[in-house]
Design an enzyme around this catalytic site. Structure first.
Site, short mmCIF file in Angstrom:
data_model
loop_
_atom_site.label_atom_id
_atom_site.label_comp_id
_atom_site.label_asym_id
_atom_site.label_seq_id
_atom_site.Cartn_x
_atom_site.Cartn_y
_atom_site.Cartn_z
N ILE A 234 0.86 -1.19 0.00
CA ILE A 234 0.00 0.00 0.00
C ILE A 234 0.90 1.24 0.00
O ILE A 234 0.85 2.09 0.91
CB ILE A 234 -0.99 -0.01 1.19
N HIS A 235 1.71 1.34 -1.07
CA HIS A 235 2.70 2.43 -1.20
C HIS A 235 2.07 3.80 -0.87
O HIS A 235 2.58 4.55 -0.04
CB HIS A 235 3.22 2.51 -2.64
N ASP A 236 0.99 4.14 -1.56
CA ASP A 236 0.48 5.51 -1.50
C ASP A 236 -0.06 5.90 -0.13
O ASP A 236 0.08 7.06 0.30
CB ASP A 236 -0.62 5.70 -2.56
#
Ligand code: RIB
Ligand code: CA
Length: 314
Positions: A234-236
């Protein structure tokens, strides 16, 4: 008082999670879309579908279809054909507003001077053009939080992270703008995501969580194919969580340069984290610090916080 935020994104599975997370905890005053994970048409439709799924009424303005130089990069995306494969999301309940994303960002920052955080979760094309068109934007914004770059390995190339790689000139303009920037890079975000057990919890949750579980299941499958790990990053969301739970991410103030010309290194973020004394800095000609770069994250804490938020949607 909830932090006011406008999110520029390219949904994208992890963008979708970031939008749903932000809407629950922050004052989401608007969303803009940018080329990146897929075409501008697809990422805009995807963003509107996610907002519809979450019952989020924030206005959305469509942005740039291509980077500042050249055409949109055509890469086989981990996000699938549509840019958000894996779940049948509701059809958008509304169209984008008439304003272009660049003008929307300028108008929104002008209306909330000193209070607004701009989150850039895709290529920086819209943000760079907005600053070019209205330089006062830098002082109107409280700060800019970016998911992008890396102090270590890249993903789209050995040394470049996808968002920066898609439009390095735009990223370079942002880091040269003197805006207050927080950057969470791939070296940090690659350790944060949902494992199969977490995805099962989402699938067993309410309607919103279930759809996100299906999206993450698809994303994990693609990551397994490409990186050999069973994990949906869940980079963002990592660039958003610090405005809700401040202590989960630790930043260091340093100089970040964007490589534009390297045949092998174009799109690389060169983050100067060398532990130098003042004399060493003087000797080595260290550039002026222009960003707060994430150097540590409580990955478990971020995942738990995002998980609880997604499960809290009725
Ligand atoms: O490299 C990670 C970034 O690229 C994230 O913003 C993700 O959405 C992908 O587009
Ligand atoms: Ca993104």
């Amino acid at each position: 008082m909830r932090t006011k935020i406008v999110i520029d994104c390219d949904p994208g599975h992890d963008d979708a999670v970031a939008l749903l997370y932000a809407a629950k905890h922050l004052d989401l005053v608007g969303v803009t879309t940018c080329h990146g994970n897929n075409t501008i048409g697809n990422v805009t439709r995807n963003a509107l579908s996610v907002l519809t799924l979450g019952g989020i009424t924030a206005p959305l303005a469509q942005g740039c279809a291509d980077p500042l130089l050249g055409r949109k990069s055509q890469v086989a995306s981990v996000h699938g054909k549509t840019g958000l494969d894996g779940s049948f999301l509701p059809e958008p309940d509304r169209a984008p507003v008439a304003a272009h994303a660049v003008d929307f960002l300028i108008e929104t920052a002008h209306a909330h001077q000193g209070e607004l955080v701009l989150a850039v979760l895709g290529p920086a094309t819209n943000a760079a053009l907005a600053i070019k068109k209205e330089p006062r934007l830098v002082s109107w914004l409280r700060e800019i939080t970016i998911m992008g770059g890396s102090t270590g390995l890249g993903n789209i190339t050995p040394v470049a992270e996808f968002n920066i790689w898609c439009d390095p000139e735009a990223a370079a303009a942002l880091f040269a703008s003197r805006a207050r920037i927080r950057m969470v890079g791939l070296d940090i975000t690659n350790t944060v995501g949902f494992d199969p057990a977490g995805i099962d919890r989402l699938l067993a949750g309410g309607r919103v969580a279930h759809h996100v579980g299906e999206l993450m299941e698809f994303y994990l499958g693609r990551e397994l194919d490409r990186r050999g790990i069973a994990f949906a990053p869940i980079h963002d969301a990592c660039a958003i969580v610090p405005y809700v739970e401040e202590g989960l991410v630790e930043y260091r103030h340093c100089n970040v340069g964007i490589e534009l010309a390297g045949r092998l290194t174009r799109g690389m973020t060169v983050c100067d984290l060398r532990p130098l004394t003042p004399q060493g800095r003087a000797d080595r000609g260290v550039g002026e610090a222009n960003a707060y770069v994430a150097v540590r994250i409580d990955a478990k804490g971020v995942v738990a916080n995002v998980m609880e938020t997604l499960l809290s949607y009725s």
